[in-house]
Design a protein around this motif. Sequence first.
Motif, PDB file in Angstrom:
ATOM      1  N   VAL A 124       0.831  -1.199   0.000  1.00 14.02           N
ATOM      2  CA  VAL A 124       0.000   0.000   0.000  1.00 14.02           C
ATOM      3  C   VAL A 124       0.864   1.246   0.000  1.00 14.02           C
ATOM      4  N   LYS A 125       1.909   1.240   0.821  1.00 15.04           N
ATOM      5  CA  LYS A 125       2.744   2.430   0.899  1.00 15.04           C
ATOM      6  C   LYS A 125       4.130   2.086   1.386  1.00 15.04           C
ATOM      7  N   ARG A 126       5.120   2.723   0.768  1.00 16.88           N
ATOM      8  CA  ARG A 126       6.498   2.623   1.242  1.00 16.88           C
ATOM      9  C   ARG A 126       6.775   3.708   2.272  1.00 16.88           C
ATOM     10  N   ASP A 127       7.772   3.465   3.122  1.00 20.14           N
ATOM     11  CA  ASP A 127       8.228   4.553   3.979  1.00 20.14           C
ATOM     12  C   ASP A 127       9.268   5.360   3.215  1.00 20.14           C
ATOM     13  N   TRP A 186       5.897   0.070   4.540  1.00 22.55           N
ATOM     14  CA  TRP A 186       5.245   0.761   5.643  1.00 22.55           C
ATOM     15  C   TRP A 186       3.852   0.184   5.875  1.00 22.55           C
ATOM     16  N   ASP A 228      -0.499  14.230   5.412  1.00 19.60           N
ATOM     17  CA  ASP A 228      -0.983  13.120   4.599  1.00 19.60           C
ATOM     18  C   ASP A 228      -1.031  13.506   3.137  1.00 19.60           C
ATOM     19  N   GLN A 286       1.934  12.728   1.201  1.00 23.06           N
ATOM     20  CA  GLN A 286       2.359  11.337   1.182  1.00 23.06           C
ATOM     21  C   GLN A 286       1.468  10.497   0.288  1.00 23.06           C
ATOM     22  N   ARG A 287       0.976  11.079  -0.796  1.00 24.69           N
ATOM     23  CA  ARG A 287       0.176  10.302  -1.715  1.00 24.69           C
ATOM     24  C   ARG A 287       1.072   9.349  -2.482  1.00 24.69           C
ATOM     25  N   GLY A 315       0.227   5.955  -2.349  1.00 20.31           N
ATOM     26  CA  GLY A 315      -0.264   4.698  -1.822  1.00 20.31           C
ATOM     27  C   GLY A 315      -1.635   4.958  -1.265  1.00 20.31           C
ATOM     28  N   ARG A 316      -2.436   3.934  -1.080  1.00 16.93           N
ATOM     29  CA  ARG A 316      -3.808   4.131  -0.637  1.00 16.93           C
ATOM     30  C   ARG A 316      -3.846   4.508   0.832  1.00 16.93           C
ATOM     31  N   TRP A 317      -4.247   5.713   1.090  1.00 14.36           N
ATOM     32  CA  TRP A 317      -4.347   6.199   2.463  1.00 14.36           C
ATOM     33  C   TRP A 317      -5.815   6.142   2.837  1.00 14.36           C
TER      34      TRP A 317
END
Length: 839
Positions: free
Chosen positions: A371-374, A380, A819, A822-823, A825-827
């Motif tokens: 979904v998301k990398r750090d 992440w 936030d 930090q797009r 990835g699906r937030w």
Amino acid sequence: MDGIKDRLKEISHNVDKYKIRKLRPASSGASSSAAHNTINTVDAWYADEGTEVFGFEVERQILEKHLLKGDSSRSIISVVGESGIGKSTLAWEMYDSPMIRKEFDVRAWINVPPQIRDDDILYFIYKRLCPESDDHNSSVTGEVHEALSRYLVDKRYLVMVDGLVNFTNWNSILQSLPKNNNGSRIMIITRLEDKEAAHANPNVSLVKIGNLKREESKSMFQCRVFGVDKQFDDKNFGSMISQPQQLIDSACEDMLQITHGLPLAIVVLAGLLRTKSISEWDKVLKKLKSSDEPKKVKRILALSFDDLPSRLKSCFLYFAGMPENLIYNARRLVRLWAAEGFLKPKKGKTMEDIGQNYLKELISRGMIHLVKRDLNGGVWLVAIHDRLHAFAQEEAQEASFLEVHDNADLLAPGSVRRLHLQNYMKSYIPMGTSFPKMRSILGDFAEERSSNMEAGIVRAHGTLKNQGNSSDLRYQALHFLPASKFLRVIDLRGLRIKKVPRAIGDMIHVRYLGLRSRSLAELPSSVARLINLQTLDIKRTEVKKVTQAFWEIPTLRHVVANKLRLPKSAGVLNNMQTLTGLVSDPSGNNIKPLHNMVYLRYLQISGLGAQHWKALEDVLKKLESLMYLHLAGDDIPFKLFTKFTLRRLQILELTGKIDTSDVITEDQYTLPNVTRLVLKLSMVDQIFIDKIGELPSLMELVLSDDSYSGEELLLSDNGFNNVISLLMTNLTKVAEWTIRPRSIPKIRRIVLSGCSKMKIKLEGKQGEEGLIGLMEDLKEVVVYNMPPADSIIVEPANPAFKEKINRVALKTKSEDITDVMQRGGRWRAGMMAENMFHN
């Protein structure tokens, strides 16, 4: 036996030490070099993950028409299709597109697990749209309904709900969202069939997603197997494989027969084949084609699971106990895996590094979704598809790996080894008997948001009203736990307990202790007897102190707290990786315990004063492994940027005034790898801004809450050369921000909030070099919390820049606004993901 084990460990270490490779048998038909060229490393596949979307061209156009070109009345769109068809992928792509962000005043994406209450869905929508609202002012459904209607009455809103399967959810949600004439839209991603969805609400516009077409399927398959930038090339396979292109074409035809263009099936099949040499593909594909099952998706999943190394099977099955259709924090997963004993030690690698590699391999195989990398490029946030989740539950149940308990389940306490509590509506477990063989217990319950209310809309899973019921785990004092002598993992969130039984100290096998309860104020001194403890998670509690002997436990790796006092002393904690939520002693300067945690990677400490900085300076010279550092206090010394050798530090967050009295222009920075810098209440000047512009790796800069003291802010030509994201919020004193022609040349997104006086000045002419580059790279200027009357003034008038300004009506806290930066990835608001370093 001990001698044999020692010899095996020695052999294993020698394999790594002398780089001994295990070669494929010659009968595979491919040379080892060909196999090596064909199968890239897991990290290479992971780097490509989620970078390209295939197909959906027609569906995308239909969805765009429904969202943007309909009438001004509120309308509802339902995206339907087979599980695994790509409904959420398409919906998210549309939801997060610049076109949609520009057209709608406010947006909210909500993921919902099965059986969740309608009230909770409504609450999530409200919190996503109004994150600054206080829980105690909106704990009752009627109040939420009223507040939401009042807030949305004059706004064009887009609300997307992913995962609805219950007819009754529809009307409840629709009734609570106002029917204004601003062109608002509600989109529902559902697993219902199109006829069922139409029956649920005949006024809903249906968008049915079909399977990928032939060429789209082949493109997706080859991209997933070979990678985005590694398209098939005959030369990659060497002379040992005759006619490789024919093998690829044949494999594509077999793939089409097996998957029928279902994206999930293609992804998992590609993940399986990418672990094989191309000469082995035929064997795998023939096995799948010969299956008698009418739908071969389950067969693909089973074959992929069987192909997992044994070290990964337990990690994958662990997802069976996680709530469905939510997002999971990778750091927490790795800590749980380590406590369970799933991670195989490897010389030169920490448990956390090994866990990250396991996650990357599962992602590369298509078994879980990134979904998301750090910011370090690591994992992440992850999710698992509902079809894979159901498969994992079947496998886990069959293997007696774990028990997933809800109200309808009947437990056999004598045989339970791992118990995952998923009680969305109520949380009961039989308390009259013990669980003698239990190794793990995990649960996430309703969390009170107001001390004077028995029930409220909860953080994640539902409202629970049976306060005081003897079988309700939330109100138990955990006296049943010590009866399970072999417990390794205790992770219970949302409890309503004030104390933990002293007998917990007798559970010496516990490695992970997570207790999150807002009413929990103390831990018994017996926790110091947990000699194998690796993780203590008491975030969202009122615990301010633990016994001094606790800090002598040599196995400690992670302490995640809320307001925990820094101890006066500590043992040699060479394994300590994470220490967050720490508060220093305001009456002294004792920082000495940190001297014994030299391998710390993540440190968060607040309450620092002038008396602490000298001691902290000595400590930071030893903490050379730090990757994340958050400091909050007064008079933060500027030499933090120039004197400390924090060469591995990647994220630096500072809250409090920075003392810039000793800034020397000639000083060189010693933070070469900082990629993200956050300043809050810092009151810095232009000289300081010029200096931090020299940080060579800086990519994200956040200036918030009067972190800048002047009226004029300048970003010069010589700095911030790698910054791609810039957030400025509540800079109430800044009247003019000047951007020079070659400043922030790689900027992609600018976010402005609460800077009501700010005027943006663009130096240079329209066609001057540098300004053109800015216009080409800049994708969006997002404006929050800025009254319409205070429209941004750009001088000189620049249409290209003006077009990129996206004014958003959403009101949010400054800490939540990051936030936006930090797009990618699906937030999703269905699981309010916590800070990547604090969870």
